[in-house]
Design a protein around this motif. Structure first.
Motif, PDB file in Angstrom:
ATOM      1  N   ARG A  26      -9.315  13.715  -0.776  1.00  0.00           N
ATOM      2  CA  ARG A  26      -8.929  12.710   0.124  1.00  0.00           C
ATOM      3  C   ARG A  26      -8.732  13.159   1.521  1.00  0.00           C
ATOM      4  O   ARG A  26      -8.183  14.491   1.604  1.00  0.00           O
ATOM      5  N   CYS A  64      -8.280  16.964  -5.749  1.00  0.00           N
ATOM      6  CA  CYS A  64      -7.880  15.593  -6.309  1.00  0.00           C
ATOM      7  C   CYS A  64      -8.544  15.451  -7.806  1.00  0.00           C
ATOM      8  O   CYS A  64      -8.353  14.540  -8.370  1.00  0.00           O
ATOM      9  N   CYS A  75      -4.952   6.301  -5.235  1.00  0.00           N
ATOM     10  CA  CYS A  75      -4.565   7.045  -4.079  1.00  0.00           C
ATOM     11  C   CYS A  75      -5.761   6.712  -3.068  1.00  0.00           C
ATOM     12  O   CYS A  75      -5.651   6.349  -1.887  1.00  0.00           O
ATOM     13  N   HIS A  76      -7.033   6.945  -3.470  1.00  0.00           N
ATOM     14  CA  HIS A  76      -8.218   6.991  -2.674  1.00  0.00           C
ATOM     15  C   HIS A  76      -9.578   6.496  -3.550  1.00  0.00           C
ATOM     16  O   HIS A  76      -9.306   6.744  -4.660  1.00  0.00           O
ATOM     17  N   LYS A  77     -10.436   6.124  -2.800  1.00  0.00           N
ATOM     18  CA  LYS A  77     -11.536   5.775  -3.636  1.00  0.00           C
ATOM     19  C   LYS A  77     -13.095   6.692  -3.308  1.00  0.00           C
ATOM     20  O   LYS A  77     -14.087   6.591  -3.559  1.00  0.00           O
ATOM     21  N   SER A  78     -12.687   7.838  -2.742  1.00  0.00           N
ATOM     22  CA  SER A  78     -13.578   8.778  -2.076  1.00  0.00           C
ATOM     23  C   SER A  78     -13.930   9.710  -3.304  1.00  0.00           C
ATOM     24  O   SER A  78     -13.042   9.911  -4.096  1.00  0.00           O
ATOM     25  N   LYS A  79     -15.346  10.009  -3.464  1.00  0.00           N
ATOM     26  CA  LYS A  79     -15.801  11.059  -4.283  1.00  0.00           C
ATOM     27  C   LYS A  79     -15.041  12.575  -4.178  1.00  0.00           C
ATOM     28  O   LYS A  79     -15.331  13.365  -4.918  1.00  0.00           O
ATOM     29  N   ARG A 113      -5.518   9.198  -8.761  1.00  0.00           N
ATOM     30  CA  ARG A 113      -6.399   9.256  -7.912  1.00  0.00           C
ATOM     31  C   ARG A 113      -7.097   7.895  -7.648  1.00  0.00           C
ATOM     32  O   ARG A 113      -7.416   7.431  -6.326  1.00  0.00           O
ATOM     33  N   SER A 114      -7.230   6.944  -8.663  1.00  0.00           N
ATOM     34  CA  SER A 114      -7.774   5.744  -8.349  1.00  0.00           C
ATOM     35  C   SER A 114      -6.957   5.071  -7.629  1.00  0.00           C
ATOM     36  O   SER A 114      -7.336   3.903  -6.974  1.00  0.00           O
ATOM     37  N   LYS A 135       0.584  -1.256   0.000  1.00  0.00           N
ATOM     38  CA  LYS A 135      -0.006  -0.118   0.078  1.00  0.00           C
ATOM     39  C   LYS A 135       0.763   1.458  -0.072  1.00  0.00           C
ATOM     40  O   LYS A 135       0.979   1.809   1.048  1.00  0.00           O
TER      41      LYS A 135
END
Length: 514
Positions: A435, A419, A428-432, A425-426, A369
């Motif tokens: 981050r 972001c 790094c994190h999955k938040s809409k 981005r994909s 990770k």
């Protein structure tokens, strides 16, 4: 044919004016002599004070204590078998001075007189052995193991089940009142609503049912409703009283045994069906040094994490000062535990979760990770994190999170500015949204400190010793001494019993060293 074999003389029928002394029949370095010698040096005035003057004479508590400790050293845990040994075994006869207390006297002394008094006696023995150089109280190694309780394996109470049953009664009370409202609505009337529908107090539940009955008095109601009200009046108040008692006995635990309410259901490594099922038991915590037990406590929780502080406090209460170093495995690594050890100036060699995985990944050069929060660069001067693209993530506030023990942790939150359009981005994190990372800076510092200590030459030596020091003790207790299940019931009584096991283990170690 004449035989030349010479047979040894049997003197069974030979009369003797001077019978042999039992002392002549006990070898010089026999464990029974060590038990006798050590317990003769111990202050048992706390036990003597528990006896009342008057009536018939009593066996001296020192004599009964010697008998019990030596019995446990010989893997005799039943009071009836101890009584039998006192009349048949020369070593027991020598140790007891030929007194023969019956099994009731032995059992009452173990579960009654020793209850609450044994720990001070155990600490005296440990201090005596430490003074003779058998162990040190400066460096201790802590671990836990689960021991089965003397309780039925199939009669238990679950905390969630109790809450569910209480909630079901509350909902049924509300359903009954809704039925009352329906009956009154047909007559264009409005009933007086009860004050409380919560199923907390048996008297309140009984009053609510009475009010529902009064509201329906003289009304033409469904027969099934009448039957339900009769059943509720007869059973629900006593059921609520039972649930209250069970919750009070569990004291925050998730389960308990009906036959030993102090025992909690725990998943153990071995069981009578060899399939690792849940069994009622206690979580034994032990501090050892040189394979001698320096301290013991019993916990009613399954996890070791929540037991370390109470166990260490018990050590300090018993010996007047904390140990200089404490070594434990990853089950004890937590923010609360690290803080407590640091505040009490105890040098801790305590692993945290994923410590070994970190070392293995570093050795293999793997980073599964790479964008995890702990991999991001942090500028402590500006209190800013930087994302993989180099964008600053500023502090947007913090909140306090409480653990199950009520320990408060401060969590800081950091958010990236933008972001949108980031190529990573994909990954790094999955938040809409942009981050956000959350960090417990205190825990980060404590884990970094722990890692530095664990990887030092001293830390490596302590980690190696912990394995053969404390785990070997549990192996001896369970397999060599055959103690896998308590004989007594109740937390205070089983604490006495495990104390006898611990003292017997220590004295047996002394006998093997001589």
């Amino acid at each position: 044919m004449k035989s030349n074999v010479v047979w040894k003389t049997n003197s069974q029928n030979q009369l003797s004016l001077l019978p042999p002394s039992y002392d002549d029949l006990v070898p010089e370095n026999h464990p029974v002599r060590i038990v006798n010698s050590i317990l003769d040096q111990i202050d048992v005035s706390s036990l003597e004070k528990s006896y009342k003057a008057g009536g018939t004479s009593s066996y001296h508590p020192r004599d009964l204590l010697k008998i019990l400790v030596y019995a446990y050293l010989r893997n005799l845990y039943s009071s009836r078998k101890i009584e039998q040994a006192l009349g048949e075994n020369v070593h027991f006869m020598w140790l007891s001075g030929c007194i023969q207390p019956d099994h009731n006297t032995i059992s009452n002394f173990r579960s009654g007189k020793l209850k609450g008094n044994f720990k001070k006696i155990f600490n005296q023995v440990v201090i005596l052995l430490a003074g003779q150089g058998y162990l040190s109280l400066k460096e201790i190694y802590v671990d836990g193991t689960k021991i089965e309780a003397n309780a039925n394996r199939y009669t238990f109470v679950w905390g969630k089940s109790t809450k569910t049953s209480r909630s079901r009664i509350e909902n049924q009370l509300k359903d009954l009142w809704r039925y009352v409202e329906t009956v009154y609505a047909e007559e264009e009337q409005k009933p007086n609503e009860p004050d409380n529908f919560e199923a907390i107090d048996p008297n309140e539940v009984s009053r609510t049912i009475d009010k529902i009955n009064q509201a329906l008095q003289g009304k033409d109601i469904d027969k099934k409703v009448r039957q339900k009200l009769n059943y509720a009046k007869k059973n629900w108040p006593k059921n609520i009283a039972k649930y209250n008692e069970q919750e009070q006995q569990m004291v925050g635990r998730n389960s308990m045994s009906k036959t030993d309410p102090d025992a909690t259901f725990m998943r153990m490594k071995e069981d009578h069906m060899l399939n690792g099922q849940l069994k009622p038991g206690y979580n034994l915590q032990a501090s050892t040094n040189n394979q001698f037990i320096a301290n013991y406590t019993l916990a009613q929780t399954t996890a070791d994490t929540t037991t370390l502080i109470d166990h260490t406090k018990d050590f300090i209460a018993g010996y007047g000062k904390p140990p200089e170093t404490l070594t434990a495995d990853a089950g004890y690594g937590s923010d609360e535990n690290y803080t407590y050890l640091e505040d009490n100036n105890i040098e801790a060699f305590v692993k945290y979760n994923y410590f070994h995985k970190e070392q293995l990944d570093e050795k293999r050069g793997k980073t599964k990770k790479p964008f995890a929060a702990d991999k991001l660069f942090y500028n402590s001067e500006t209190d800013t994190y930087y994302c993989p693209m180099g964008q600053s993530m500023e502090n947007i506030g913090s909140y306090v999170r409480k653990t199950a023990n009520g320990y408060e942790q401060k969590i800081d939150r950091y958010q990236a500015r933008n972001c949108i359009g980031c190529q990573l981005r994909s990954l790094c994190h999955k938040s809409k949204e942009n981050r956000i990372v959350e960090r417990n800076h205190k825990l980060v510092r404590l884990k970094a400190k722990a890692k530095q200590k664990l990887l030092s030459p001293e830390g490596i030596a302590h980690r190696k010793q912990r394995c053969w020091d404390v785990e070997a003790v549990f192996g001896n207790i369970k397999h060599n001494m055959g103690f896998k299940r308590f004989m007594l019931r109740g937390l205070e009584k089983v604490e006495t019993e495990i104390g006898l096991i611990a003292m017997a283990h220590n004295i047996k170690k002394v006998s093997l060293a001589m």
